[in-house]
Enzyme design. Structure first.
Site, PDB file in Angstrom:
ATOM      1  N   ASP A  45     -14.206 -75.586 -30.186  1.00 24.09           N
ATOM      2  CA  ASP A  45     -14.698 -76.863 -30.766  1.00 24.09           C
ATOM      3  C   ASP A  45     -13.390 -76.896 -31.782  1.00 24.09           C
ATOM      4  O   ASP A  45     -13.660 -77.234 -33.227  1.00 24.09           O
ATOM      5  CB  ASP A  45     -15.662 -76.544 -31.383  1.00 24.09           C
ATOM      6  CG  ASP A  45     -16.013 -75.080 -31.586  1.00 24.09           C
ATOM      7  OD1 ASP A  45     -15.852 -74.372 -32.130  1.00 24.09           O
ATOM      8  OD2 ASP A  45     -17.651 -75.117 -32.112  1.00 24.09           O
ATOM      9  N   SER A  46     -13.261 -75.270 -31.733  1.00 23.52           N
ATOM     10  CA  SER A  46     -11.746 -75.541 -33.539  1.00 23.52           C
ATOM     11  C   SER A  46     -11.037 -75.938 -32.930  1.00 23.52           C
ATOM     12  O   SER A  46     -10.420 -76.455 -33.650  1.00 23.52           O
ATOM     13  CB  SER A  46     -10.741 -73.984 -32.925  1.00 23.52           C
ATOM     14  OG  SER A  46     -10.467 -73.787 -31.022  1.00 23.52           O
ATOM     15  N   ASP A  84     -16.464 -75.418 -25.603  1.00 24.05           N
ATOM     16  CA  ASP A  84     -17.748 -74.415 -25.961  1.00 24.05           C
ATOM     17  C   ASP A  84     -18.171 -75.717 -26.566  1.00 24.05           C
ATOM     18  O   ASP A  84     -17.946 -77.124 -26.733  1.00 24.05           O
ATOM     19  CB  ASP A  84     -16.166 -74.815 -27.718  1.00 24.05           C
ATOM     20  CG  ASP A  84     -15.907 -73.272 -28.218  1.00 24.05           C
ATOM     21  OD1 ASP A  84     -17.426 -72.205 -27.468  1.00 24.05           O
ATOM     22  OD2 ASP A  84     -15.373 -73.073 -29.128  1.00 24.05           O
ATOM     23  N   LYS A 114     -19.641 -72.098 -23.460  1.00 21.25           N
ATOM     24  CA  LYS A 114     -19.417 -71.182 -24.751  1.00 21.25           C
ATOM     25  C   LYS A 114     -20.648 -71.664 -25.714  1.00 21.25           C
ATOM     26  O   LYS A 114     -20.420 -72.648 -25.737  1.00 21.25           O
ATOM     27  CB  LYS A 114     -18.460 -70.662 -24.762  1.00 21.25           C
ATOM     28  CG  LYS A 114     -18.874 -69.459 -25.621  1.00 21.25           C
ATOM     29  CD  LYS A 114     -16.741 -68.886 -26.147  1.00 21.25           C
ATOM     30  CE  LYS A 114     -16.098 -69.926 -27.287  1.00 21.25           C
ATOM     31  NZ  LYS A 114     -16.808 -69.894 -28.142  1.00 21.25           N
ATOM     32  N   GLU A 116     -22.693 -70.288 -30.024  1.00 22.60           N
ATOM     33  CA  GLU A 116     -22.297 -69.394 -30.513  1.00 22.60           C
ATOM     34  C   GLU A 116     -23.830 -68.797 -30.705  1.00 22.60           C
ATOM     35  O   GLU A 116     -24.833 -69.097 -30.661  1.00 22.60           O
ATOM     36  CB  GLU A 116     -21.790 -69.982 -32.025  1.00 22.60           C
ATOM     37  CG  GLU A 116     -20.556 -70.225 -31.916  1.00 22.60           C
ATOM     38  CD  GLU A 116     -19.646 -70.684 -32.899  1.00 22.60           C
ATOM     39  OE1 GLU A 116     -20.900 -70.734 -34.283  1.00 22.60           O
ATOM     40  OE2 GLU A 116     -18.711 -70.986 -32.898  1.00 22.60           O
ATOM     41  N   GLU A 183     -15.535 -61.733 -32.160  1.00 25.21           N
ATOM     42  CA  GLU A 183     -15.362 -62.628 -33.364  1.00 25.21           C
ATOM     43  C   GLU A 183     -14.697 -61.639 -34.026  1.00 25.21           C
ATOM     44  O   GLU A 183     -15.944 -61.437 -34.939  1.00 25.21           O
ATOM     45  CB  GLU A 183     -14.906 -64.027 -33.166  1.00 25.21           C
ATOM     46  CG  GLU A 183     -14.456 -64.915 -34.362  1.00 25.21           C
ATOM     47  CD  GLU A 183     -13.377 -65.900 -33.818  1.00 25.21           C
ATOM     48  OE1 GLU A 183     -14.682 -66.960 -33.593  1.00 25.21           O
ATOM     49  OE2 GLU A 183     -13.762 -66.436 -35.382  1.00 25.21           O
TER      50      GLU A 183
HETATM   51  O1  KIV Z   1     -13.670 -72.317 -30.984  1.00 22.62           O
HETATM   52  C1  KIV Z   1     -12.498 -71.913 -30.825  1.00 22.62           C
HETATM   53  O2  KIV Z   1     -12.039 -71.866 -30.473  1.00 22.62           O
HETATM   54  C2  KIV Z   1     -12.822 -70.495 -30.303  1.00 22.62           C
HETATM   55  C3  KIV Z   1     -11.916 -69.263 -30.066  1.00 22.62           C
HETATM   56  C4  KIV Z   1     -12.203 -69.094 -31.634  1.00 22.62           C
HETATM   57  C5  KIV Z   1     -12.707 -68.057 -29.388  1.00 22.62           C
HETATM   58  O3  KIV Z   1     -14.260 -70.122 -29.544  1.00 22.62           O
END
Ligand code: KIV
Length: 277
Positions: A45-46, A84, A114, A116, A183
């Site tokens: 989600d970056s 994510d 994934k 959090e 992280e």
């Molecule tokens: O959103 C993302 O790119 C991430 C990584 C930095 C692990 O969660």
């Protein structure tokens, strides 16, 4: 024939073995280039910050994640695609998490999701894993908590914070996650957690002892302006893009580009319109 795509079972089996290589990918052309070299393509989600220029990841929606994940799945064949889950799509309840994750799995063809969080997300992780959705956890600096952390700050410096992060990682494992991202935390903590867990740890600003490493692809390519201190730039693509754009602009203005070589050759020259008699 395409090689078989990696699965969460393959990744889980790499604990303590060959390091697991992970990069983020958000688009088809980049996914195609990375696919032969990585075990996992993370549609992080970056992308909210990297692709859309948002100040953080909180504005990313499920529809955005699904659209980019489809592109990455379509353009890859070997790496497992990991998606994510965006802010607000899973925190409410295990049922809400299942609905959102089921959409991701069904509409993208990705291999896992994934999310959090630690102890508080364990019931959702268990709910998902028991219903056929492989889950990777994410502890330490969890960017969706940016407003609680007061910025994108490393976590786990104080003894209580260290203890809390370790507890979170253990809870995620216990709930059935196949791996966990660590992280931005002290190296000794990343190392400790890696040794305490039976599932692989994937580090980003954590420890070389982690079972694998992940970086945001734009950071390691040299495309982002102020990457985090833990990033190593393996290329300077940003500079190359600037040089290419500048060379192109000069040639267009001077008339050096295009030449006839860059134009379509027609089978016969266009007939001049007949003169009316
Ligand atoms: O959103 C993302 O790119 C991430 C990584 C930095 C692990 O969660």
């Amino acid at each position: 024939m395409h090689p078989k795509r990696q699965t969460s079972v393959d990744i889980r089996g790499r604990k303590g073995g060959e390091k697991i290589v992970v990069l983020t990918a958000y688009t088809a052309p980049v996914a195609r280039l990375l696919d032969p070299h990585v075990d996992l393509l993370l549609v992080g989600d970056s992308l909210g910050m990297v692709v859309y220029g948002m100040p953080d990841t909180l504005g990313v929606t499920l529809d955005m994640m699904i659209a980019h994940s489809r592109a990455v799945v379509n353009a890859s064949s070997q790496a497992m695609v990991l998606v994510d889950m965006p802010f607000g799509s899973y925190q409410e309840s295990p049922e809400q998490a299942f609905r959102s994750c089921a959409r991701v799995m069904a509409e993208t063809g990705a291999g896992a999701v994934k999310l959090e969080g630690g102890v508080e997300m364990a019931p959702a992780i268990r709910f998902l894993a028991e219903r056929g959705i492989p889950v990777m956890g994410h502890v330490g600096l969890t960017p969706q908590h940016v407003n609680v952390f007061g910025g994108f700050r490393a976590q786990g410096r104080e003894p209580e914070a260290k203890e809390r992060i370790l507890k979170n990682a253990l809870a995620i494992q216990e709930a059935g996650a196949f791996a966990v991202v660590l992280e931005s935390m002290p190296e000794t903590l990343g190392r400790d957690i890696t040794h305490r867990l039976a599932i692989p740890t994937i580090g980003i600003g954590a420890s070389p002892a982690c079972d694998g490493q992940v970086l945001v692809v734009d950071d390691m390519l040299g495309l982002t302006e102020n990457p985090p201190a833990f990033v190593k730039q393996f290329a300077h693509v940003g500079k190359q893009i600037e040089q290419a754009a500048s060379a192109y602009a000069k040639e267009v203005k001077s008339g050096t580009f295009p030449t006839t070589k860059h134009c379509l050759a027609g089978p016969t020259p266009l007939q001049a319109p007949r003169k009316k008699c």
